[in-house]
Scaffold this motif. Structure first.
Motif, PDB file in Angstrom:
ATOM      1  N   PRO A 260       0.832  -1.204   0.000  1.00 30.32           N
ATOM      2  CA  PRO A 260       0.000   0.000   0.000  1.00 30.32           C
ATOM      3  C   PRO A 260       0.866   1.254   0.000  1.00 30.32           C
ATOM      4  O   PRO A 260       1.990   1.237   0.502  1.00 30.32           O
ATOM      5  CB  PRO A 260      -0.797  -0.116   1.303  1.00 30.32           C
ATOM      6  N   GLY A 261       0.289   2.297  -0.557  1.00 30.19           N
ATOM      7  CA  GLY A 261       0.852   3.630  -0.779  1.00 30.19           C
ATOM      8  C   GLY A 261       2.253   3.920  -0.263  1.00 30.19           C
ATOM      9  O   GLY A 261       2.448   4.194   0.914  1.00 30.19           O
ATOM     10  N   GLY A 262       3.211   3.871  -1.146  1.00 27.34           N
ATOM     11  CA  GLY A 262       4.552   4.346  -0.821  1.00 27.34           C
ATOM     12  C   GLY A 262       5.388   3.424   0.054  1.00 27.34           C
ATOM     13  O   GLY A 262       6.531   3.733   0.325  1.00 27.34           O
ATOM     14  N   ARG A 263       4.814   2.272   0.525  1.00 26.65           N
ATOM     15  CA  ARG A 263       5.625   1.386   1.367  1.00 26.65           C
ATOM     16  C   ARG A 263       6.542   0.546   0.493  1.00 26.65           C
ATOM     17  O   ARG A 263       6.237   0.273  -0.656  1.00 26.65           O
ATOM     18  CB  ARG A 263       4.724   0.449   2.209  1.00 26.65           C
ATOM     19  N   ARG A 264       7.658   0.111   1.092  1.00 28.31           N
ATOM     20  CA  ARG A 264       8.604  -0.747   0.362  1.00 28.31           C
ATOM     21  C   ARG A 264       8.564  -2.145   0.954  1.00 28.31           C
ATOM     22  O   ARG A 264       8.473  -2.311   2.173  1.00 28.31           O
ATOM     23  CB  ARG A 264      10.024  -0.211   0.504  1.00 28.31           C
ATOM     24  N   VAL A 265       8.611  -3.143   0.085  1.00 30.18           N
ATOM     25  CA  VAL A 265       8.733  -4.524   0.564  1.00 30.18           C
ATOM     26  C   VAL A 265       9.912  -5.197  -0.139  1.00 30.18           C
ATOM     27  O   VAL A 265      10.312  -4.783  -1.224  1.00 30.18           O
ATOM     28  CB  VAL A 265       7.443  -5.357   0.321  1.00 30.18           C
ATOM     29  N   ALA A 266      10.474  -6.229   0.531  1.00 30.63           N
ATOM     30  CA  ALA A 266      11.564  -7.009  -0.070  1.00 30.63           C
ATOM     31  C   ALA A 266      10.990  -8.330  -0.566  1.00 30.63           C
ATOM     32  O   ALA A 266      10.090  -8.895   0.050  1.00 30.63           O
ATOM     33  CB  ALA A 266      12.655  -7.256   0.965  1.00 30.63           C
TER      34      ALA A 266
END
Ligand code: TXA
Ligand code: MG
Length: 341
Positions: A260-266
């Protein structure tokens, strides 16, 4: 437990003859010292010194119901401590020194503190040359769990140990990066009338064990989510080896949801061969092991999880490894890191 200014601790002991001699001396004096093994770093103490063993549990924050592995040089070294069954001798001859832990009936010399009150003891002869030098110089069996705070990711570098314990653990013998990177396979061969049973999958696969023994071995049955594990392997808790960042598993090739909006995931992946999908916006891909080399993936997994855990991702997604060979142990650790047992 130690002298000196806590601001300067921990002290990294070098893997020189002097560093090894110092570690052995500290261990004989009842200190806890972090030592390298080929699998992961261990938090070691003289297994014959109850006070020192108690200190392992308190440094690690480990419940006393979770028994410890005792490390030694070879079968001969363990004669006073464990009863080797015929199958245990065959496995030790084939796999020691190396990443295989044997669960055997204990002798009276081994404190119930180490075995959490059970009549079996887990023993392993590690292959790491520095660990072996310390065992030889110390001349004592060394009890050692992985050198991570209870429940967190195991350490494969001296620096990982320092980052977790700081001054609470004064001595770390730096033996470089671990070459195997996942904890030993644990097999219960304590009962000569029962089939051998794998309690924890690891670098030595069930296929390799049955090939060596010429008979089938029982595979582990993971505890259901949220349920306490059975008595057979009390330490094999469903949630273990976990980063603080939420971690979730994906089928190979399945992409993660868009964050969701602007979050970063690996997004950890094992092999370019499993797919070339573009990551969704906000997801960064980390390949583990080149060209699907799962031994290399195993060697690097914990260092990568620790790095990603520091990097502020909202979530770590990890694709499952193929369920064979090294993949069995990798998926076992990943399921536990995800809290799925
Ligand atoms: O590769 C390894 O095995 C590393 C290095 C340091 O040797 N050690 C390690 O220790 O992974 P630890 O304490 O993190 O995990 C040992 C596991 C625990 O799950 C514990 O419950 C199990 O071994 N264990 C120890 N003694 C046992 C016994 N008598 N019966 C069944 N399980 C046992
Ligand atoms: Mg551990």
């Amino acid at each position: 437990m130690h002298s000196g200014d806590s601001e300067e601790l921990p002290a990294f002991l070098p893997s020189t003859p002097e560093g090894v001699a110092r570690a052995a001396e500290l261990l004989r004096a009842g200190e806890v010292v972090a030592l390298p093994t080929e699998t992961v770093y261990g938090l070691a103490a003289n297994a014959l010194d109850e006070r020192a063993v108690r200190h392992i549990f308190s440094v690690k924050g480990r419940p006393l119901i979770d028994p410890l592995i005792v490390h030694g040089l070879d079968v001969e070294f363990f004669q006073e401590f464990a009863q080797f069954t015929p199958l245990a001798r065959v496995l030790a001859a084939a796999c020691w020194p190396g990443p295989l832990t044997l669960v055997l009936r204990k002798t009276a010399v081994i404190s119930p503190l180490i075995t959490a009150g059970r009549d079996t003891v887990a023993v392993r002869a590690p292959a790491h040359s520095v660990m072996r030098a310390v065992l030889a110089a110390c001349g004592r069996p060394l009890a050692a769990p992985s050198a991570n705070p209870f429940g967190y990711i195991s350490p494969t570098r001296a620096e990982h140990v320092r980052a977790s314990f700081g001054g609470r653990l004064p001595w770390i013998l730096d033996g470089g990066p671990c070459t195997v990177g996942l904890e030993s396979t644990i097999v219960d061969v304590s009962d000569p009338t029962a089939p051998p049973r794998v309690l924890r999958p690891g670098p030595i696969t069930p296929e390799a064990l049955s090939r060596i023994l010429g008979q089938p071995v029982q595979s582990p049955t993971p505890a259901p989510v949220g349920q306490a594990p059975g008595l057979a392997a009390p330490g094999l808790l469903a949630r273990h080896y976990s980063p603080r960042t939420p971690l979730a598993l994906l089928e190979p090739g399945a992409p993660p949801d868009s964050p969701p909006g602007g979050r970063r995931v690996a997004w950890i992946r094992f092999s370019p061969a499993t797919g070339t999908e573009h990551p969704p916006a906000g997801a960064e891909v980390f390949w583990l092991g080149q060209n699907g080399d799962l031994a290399e993936a195993a060697r690097e997994l914990y260092a990568l999880l620790r790095r990603l855990d520091q990097a502020g991702y909202a979530k770590i997604w990890c694709e499952k490894a193929p369920e064979a060979g090294w993949g069995l142990a990798l998926n076992d650790r990943l399921r536990r890191a995800a809290g799925q047992g």
